[in-house]
Design a protein around this motif. Structure first.
Motif, PDB file in Angstrom:
ATOM      1  N   ILE A   1      65.037  17.856  52.331  1.00 47.68           N
ATOM      2  CA  ILE A   1      64.320  18.444  51.720  1.00 47.68           C
ATOM      3  C   ILE A   1      63.669  17.617  50.541  1.00 47.68           C
ATOM      4  CG2 ILE A   1      64.219  20.649  50.021  1.00 47.68           C
ATOM      5  CD1 ILE A   1      64.624  21.166  53.014  1.00 47.68           C
ATOM      6  N   ILE A   2      62.468  17.687  50.417  1.00 48.80           N
ATOM      7  CA  ILE A   2      61.656  16.852  49.429  1.00 48.80           C
ATOM      8  C   ILE A   2      61.815  17.649  47.948  1.00 48.80           C
ATOM      9  CG2 ILE A   2      59.277  16.094  48.592  1.00 48.80           C
ATOM     10  CD1 ILE A   2      58.530  16.668  51.586  1.00 48.80           C
ATOM     11  N   PRO A   3      62.423  16.760  47.159  1.00 44.23           N
ATOM     12  CA  PRO A   3      62.695  17.532  45.719  1.00 44.23           C
ATOM     13  C   PRO A   3      61.272  18.104  45.102  1.00 44.23           C
ATOM     14  CG  PRO A   3      63.676  15.486  45.717  1.00 44.23           C
ATOM     15  CD  PRO A   3      62.676  15.411  46.919  1.00 44.23           C
ATOM     16  N   ASP A   4      61.528  19.218  44.280  1.00 42.89           N
ATOM     17  CA  ASP A   4      60.245  19.561  43.521  1.00 42.89           C
ATOM     18  C   ASP A   4      60.130  18.929  42.137  1.00 42.89           C
ATOM     19  OD1 ASP A   4      60.166  21.447  45.569  1.00 42.89           O
ATOM     20  OD2 ASP A   4      61.354  22.912  44.524  1.00 42.89           O
ATOM     21  N   ASP A   5      58.827  19.191  41.725  1.00 43.80           N
ATOM     22  CA  ASP A   5      58.629  18.777  40.276  1.00 43.80           C
ATOM     23  C   ASP A   5      59.013  19.628  39.135  1.00 43.80           C
ATOM     24  OD1 ASP A   5      56.299  20.372  40.076  1.00 43.80           O
ATOM     25  OD2 ASP A   5      55.059  18.942  40.349  1.00 43.80           O
ATOM     26  N   ALA A   6      58.509  19.549  38.146  1.00 46.65           N
ATOM     27  CA  ALA A   6      59.068  20.592  36.892  1.00 46.65           C
ATOM     28  C   ALA A   6      58.434  21.944  37.354  1.00 46.65           C
ATOM     29  CB  ALA A   6      58.837  19.882  35.667  1.00 46.65           C
ATOM     30  N   SER A   7      57.336  21.883  37.903  1.00 43.20           N
ATOM     31  CA  SER A   7      56.554  23.188  38.196  1.00 43.20           C
ATOM     32  C   SER A   7      57.020  23.983  39.280  1.00 43.20           C
ATOM     33  CB  SER A   7      55.141  22.955  38.293  1.00 43.20           C
ATOM     34  OG  SER A   7      54.714  22.426  39.458  1.00 43.20           O
ATOM     35  N   GLY A   8      57.803  23.271  40.089  1.00 43.65           N
ATOM     36  CA  GLY A   8      58.467  24.057  41.324  1.00 43.65           C
ATOM     37  C   GLY A   8      57.729  23.612  42.499  1.00 43.65           C
ATOM     38  N   ALA A   9      56.413  22.694  42.689  1.00 46.66           N
ATOM     39  CA  ALA A   9      55.913  22.256  43.604  1.00 46.66           C
ATOM     40  C   ALA A   9      56.340  20.990  44.213  1.00 46.66           C
ATOM     41  CB  ALA A   9      54.376  21.876  43.171  1.00 46.66           C
TER      42      ALA A   9
ATOM     43  N   ASN B   1      55.833  33.596  49.038  1.00 47.34           N
ATOM     44  CA  ASN B   1      55.897  34.033  47.883  1.00 47.34           C
ATOM     45  C   ASN B   1      55.755  33.120  46.681  1.00 47.34           C
ATOM     46  OD1 ASN B   1      58.495  32.987  47.752  1.00 47.34           O
ATOM     47  ND2 ASN B   1      59.389  34.805  48.556  1.00 47.34           N
ATOM     48  N   GLY B   2      55.516  33.579  45.670  1.00 43.77           N
ATOM     49  CA  GLY B   2      55.775  32.817  44.307  1.00 43.77           C
ATOM     50  C   GLY B   2      54.429  32.247  44.020  1.00 43.77           C
ATOM     51  N   GLY B   3      53.329  32.296  44.726  1.00 45.17           N
ATOM     52  CA  GLY B   3      51.980  31.945  44.130  1.00 45.17           C
ATOM     53  C   GLY B   3      51.750  30.183  44.318  1.00 45.17           C
ATOM     54  N   LEU B   4      52.903  29.577  44.466  1.00 51.37           N
ATOM     55  CA  LEU B   4      52.922  27.933  44.637  1.00 51.37           C
ATOM     56  C   LEU B   4      51.995  27.537  45.746  1.00 51.37           C
ATOM     57  CD1 LEU B   4      54.644  25.582  43.868  1.00 51.37           C
ATOM     58  CD2 LEU B   4      55.800  25.882  45.948  1.00 51.37           C
ATOM     59  N   VAL B   5      51.278  26.352  44.987  1.00 52.57           N
ATOM     60  CA  VAL B   5      50.126  25.739  46.056  1.00 52.57           C
ATOM     61  C   VAL B   5      50.747  24.342  45.957  1.00 52.57           C
ATOM     62  CG1 VAL B   5      47.942  24.728  46.303  1.00 52.57           C
ATOM     63  CG2 VAL B   5      48.127  27.079  45.167  1.00 52.57           C
ATOM     64  N   ASN B   6      51.162  23.717  47.214  1.00 55.98           N
ATOM     65  CA  ASN B   6      52.004  22.297  47.447  1.00 55.98           C
ATOM     66  C   ASN B   6      50.753  21.550  47.261  1.00 55.98           C
ATOM     67  OD1 ASN B   6      54.704  22.451  46.976  1.00 55.98           O
ATOM     68  ND2 ASN B   6      54.587  23.452  49.158  1.00 55.98           N
ATOM     69  N   PRO B   7      50.855  20.162  46.790  1.00 51.20           N
ATOM     70  CA  PRO B   7      50.025  19.322  46.684  1.00 51.20           C
ATOM     71  C   PRO B   7      49.719  18.363  48.222  1.00 51.20           C
ATOM     72  CG  PRO B   7      51.901  18.306  45.904  1.00 51.20           C
ATOM     73  CD  PRO B   7      52.186  19.822  46.213  1.00 51.20           C
ATOM     74  N   ALA B   8      48.633  19.373  48.884  1.00 48.27           N
ATOM     75  CA  ALA B   8      48.816  18.824  50.277  1.00 48.27           C
ATOM     76  C   ALA B   8      48.043  17.696  50.419  1.00 48.27           C
ATOM     77  CB  ALA B   8      48.046  20.065  51.076  1.00 48.27           C
ATOM     78  N   ALA B   9      47.030  17.397  49.765  1.00 44.90           N
ATOM     79  CA  ALA B   9      46.357  16.022  49.965  1.00 44.90           C
ATOM     80  C   ALA B   9      46.914  14.998  49.329  1.00 44.90           C
ATOM     81  CB  ALA B   9      44.953  16.107  49.068  1.00 44.90           C
TER      82      ALA B   9
ATOM     83  N   TYR C   1      57.803  35.708  39.556  1.00 44.62           N
ATOM     84  CA  TYR C   1      58.604  34.713  39.934  1.00 44.62           C
ATOM     85  C   TYR C   1      57.815  33.570  40.422  1.00 44.62           C
ATOM     86  CZ  TYR C   1      62.568  37.715  40.074  1.00 44.62           C
ATOM     87  OH  TYR C   1      63.695  38.658  39.510  1.00 44.62           O
ATOM     88  N   ASP C   2      56.433  33.461  39.931  1.00 48.60           N
ATOM     89  CA  ASP C   2      55.486  32.530  40.740  1.00 48.60           C
ATOM     90  C   ASP C   2      55.723  31.434  39.934  1.00 48.60           C
ATOM     91  OD1 ASP C   2      54.333  34.846  41.902  1.00 48.60           O
ATOM     92  OD2 ASP C   2      52.913  35.098  40.553  1.00 48.60           O
ATOM     93  N   LEU C   3      55.394  30.215  40.904  1.00 45.09           N
ATOM     94  CA  LEU C   3      55.538  28.837  40.659  1.00 45.09           C
ATOM     95  C   LEU C   3      54.289  28.171  40.629  1.00 45.09           C
ATOM     96  CD1 LEU C   3      58.654  28.163  42.966  1.00 45.09           C
ATOM     97  CD2 LEU C   3      58.701  28.645  40.329  1.00 45.09           C
ATOM     98  N   GLY C   4      54.274  26.906  40.294  1.00 49.01           N
ATOM     99  CA  GLY C   4      53.231  25.834  40.161  1.00 49.01           C
ATOM    100  C   GLY C   4      52.508  26.000  38.879  1.00 49.01           C
ATOM    101  N   ARG C   5      51.566  24.928  38.592  1.00 47.20           N
ATOM    102  CA  ARG C   5      50.932  24.857  37.685  1.00 47.20           C
ATOM    103  C   ARG C   5      49.378  25.702  37.649  1.00 47.20           C
ATOM    104  NH1 ARG C   5      52.702  19.631  38.487  1.00 47.20           N
ATOM    105  NH2 ARG C   5      53.957  18.876  36.749  1.00 47.20           N
ATOM    106  N   ASP C   6      49.080  26.146  38.757  1.00 50.58           N
ATOM    107  CA  ASP C   6      47.918  26.899  38.920  1.00 50.58           C
ATOM    108  C   ASP C   6      48.029  27.822  40.317  1.00 50.58           C
ATOM    109  OD1 ASP C   6      45.181  27.975  38.909  1.00 50.58           O
ATOM    110  OD2 ASP C   6      44.223  26.284  39.645  1.00 50.58           O
ATOM    111  N   PRO C   7      48.858  28.831  40.163  1.00 46.01           N
ATOM    112  CA  PRO C   7      49.238  29.685  41.297  1.00 46.01           C
ATOM    113  C   PRO C   7      48.040  30.204  41.882  1.00 46.01           C
ATOM    114  CG  PRO C   7      50.517  30.198  39.391  1.00 46.01           C
ATOM    115  CD  PRO C   7      49.134  29.341  38.851  1.00 46.01           C
ATOM    116  N   ALA C   8      48.227  30.489  43.199  1.00 44.79           N
ATOM    117  CA  ALA C   8      47.111  31.073  44.137  1.00 44.79           C
ATOM    118  C   ALA C   8      47.256  32.667  44.062  1.00 44.79           C
ATOM    119  CB  ALA C   8      47.391  30.965  45.509  1.00 44.79           C
ATOM    120  N   ALA C   9      46.611  33.316  44.794  1.00 45.59           N
ATOM    121  CA  ALA C   9      46.236  34.713  44.705  1.00 45.59           C
ATOM    122  C   ALA C   9      47.450  35.317  45.510  1.00 45.59           C
ATOM    123  CB  ALA C   9      45.012  35.330  45.579  1.00 45.59           C
TER     124      ALA C   9
END
Length: 391
Positions: free
Chosen positions: A130-138, A163-171, A313-321
């Motif tokens: 498992i790749i660790p998360d950053d402070a935002s949960g991503a 769930n959670g609205g998280l957007v991982n840094p895909a690029a 329960y949403d995660l990330g700095r700029d959650p999705a829809a």
């Protein structure tokens, strides 16, 4: 450019009957998608299934170009599938693993993907990390970089978890994977149709997505992208005489394109509906769709945060829809039923769908509301009022 909301809603028959906030599950098809499918089904009834497909062959063939345009790929890198799971599985199981190979993924990885990792690990001796998360949960790209060594065989992540609205840094993941020559598989189920997708900018080698979610296509549709250089080295886990040519009694030859991952029999009405959905989304503009969808989700989070007993329960700095929440003293299924009684569609997300994340955060079954660009502020306010009346 402002969206013509009145026109978009007039072209969405379902909004006359319900407030639909389950677009992360299956969105409402717009009228052009529905009409395209019905027209082809009617033609099948009139002249026969094979004959209707032959008559529409040019339009059916053009769907590969439409998908390629949607995600910035080439048509020979696209396979059409019955759903996103089949797309993902056909690519994943085509990869080879040996004992000690490392599969890197995330804490929020989707259950359907993770059980496949477990099966391959059991069969081959590969290991899942498992790749660790950053402070935002991503996903933390720096932590991923530190994990890379010669045994990493695959980086496989979900761009926007269920769930959670998280957007991982895909690029960022793509940059790291490319720098180290590691295969990169991206589950884009909740991204395609909700935001612009460019496989070249992302740097993924494989991408899977469905038609039914934010793309607003029919159920029973999906697609697979495999980068040409990798695709030509992959043997699909299953083939038929469409994906491979029976060249001699003891020999077959795989197709030279991604359609080696397909099988011969297909639902052509649904495929045509997928093409219509892609055209519809592109005509509106994916950037405009993303801006509006995220704004509606942000509005919903703000309103829910004001209600006593509601926890987000949403995660990330700029959650999705995708908005995930619970209501004190009410389980998620009761909240869903209550919303349905008020003419509002939401869904629930169980801990088993993202077991590692659910365990780490001690998540209950969550209510999941996922607005889309055709929703209104009044739709969002109606859900908030409904939740408030639970008491």
């Amino acid at each position: 450019m402002a969206l013509d909301l009145d026109r978009l809603r007039a072209e969405t028959p379902g909004v006359a009957h319900r407030i639909h906030l389950n677009n992360a599950g299956a969105s409402l098809m717009p009228a052009p998608v529905l009409e395209t499918m019905i027209a082809h089904l009617r033609r099948e009834a009139e002249i026969g299934g094979y004959e209707a497909a032959a008559e529409a062959s040019e339009r059916i063939d053009s769907i590969y170009d439409q998908v390629a345009r949607l995600i910035g790929a080439s048509r020979d890198e696209i396979a059409l599938t019955p759903n996103a799971t089949v797309a993902w599985q056909m690519a994943f199981y085509a990869l080879s693993f040996r004992e000690g190979d490392r599969i890197l993924t995330t804490r929020a990885e989707y259950g359907a993907n993770f059980v496949a990792y477990l099966q391959v690990a059991r069969r081959t001796g590969a290991v899942i990390e498992i790749i660790p998360d950053d402070a935002s949960g991503a996903l933390d790209p720096d932590a991923l970089e530190r994990m890379i060594d010669g045994r990493v065989r695959l980086i496989s992540i979900t761009w926007i978890p269920t769930n959670g609205g998280l957007v991982n840094p895909a690029a960022e993941v793509g940059r790291i994977a490319k720098a180290h020559g590691i295969a990169y598989l991206l589950d884009a189920c909740q991204a395609v149709g909700q935001m612009p997708v460019d496989v070249e900018a992302i740097g993924c080698d494989i991408l899977s997505a469905p038609g039914r979610k934010f793309l607003r296509g029919p159920r029973g549709t999906g697609f697979l992208y495999v980068r040409r250089e990798l695709m030509m080295r992959l043997e699909p886990p299953m083939i038929d005489h469409d994906g491979a040519h029976w060249a001699a009694p003891d020999r077959y030859e795989l197709r030279p394109d991604a359609r080696r991952f397909e099988s011969w029999e297909n639902n052509y009405a649904a495929r045509l509906g997928l093409g219509a959905a892609i055209d519809y989304a592109l005509a509106i503009g994916l950037a405009e769709i993303e801006t509006r969808s995220r704004a509606l989700a942000s509005q919903l989070r703000d309103l829910l945060a004001e209600i006593p007993g509601v926890k987000l329960y949403d995660l990330g700095r700029d959650p999705a829809a995708i908005v995930s929440f619970s209501v004190a003293r009410h389980d998620a299924s009761a909240v869903k039923r209550h919303a349905a009684e008020h003419g509002i569609n939401v869904s629930t997300s169980s801990p088993s769908s993202t077991l590692l994340d659910a365990t780490a955060r001690n998540l209950p079954t969550l209510v999941r509301a996922s607005p889309h660009y055709f929703n209104t502020r009044e739709d969002i306010e109606a859900l908030a009022r409904g939740v408030r009346t639970l008491g």
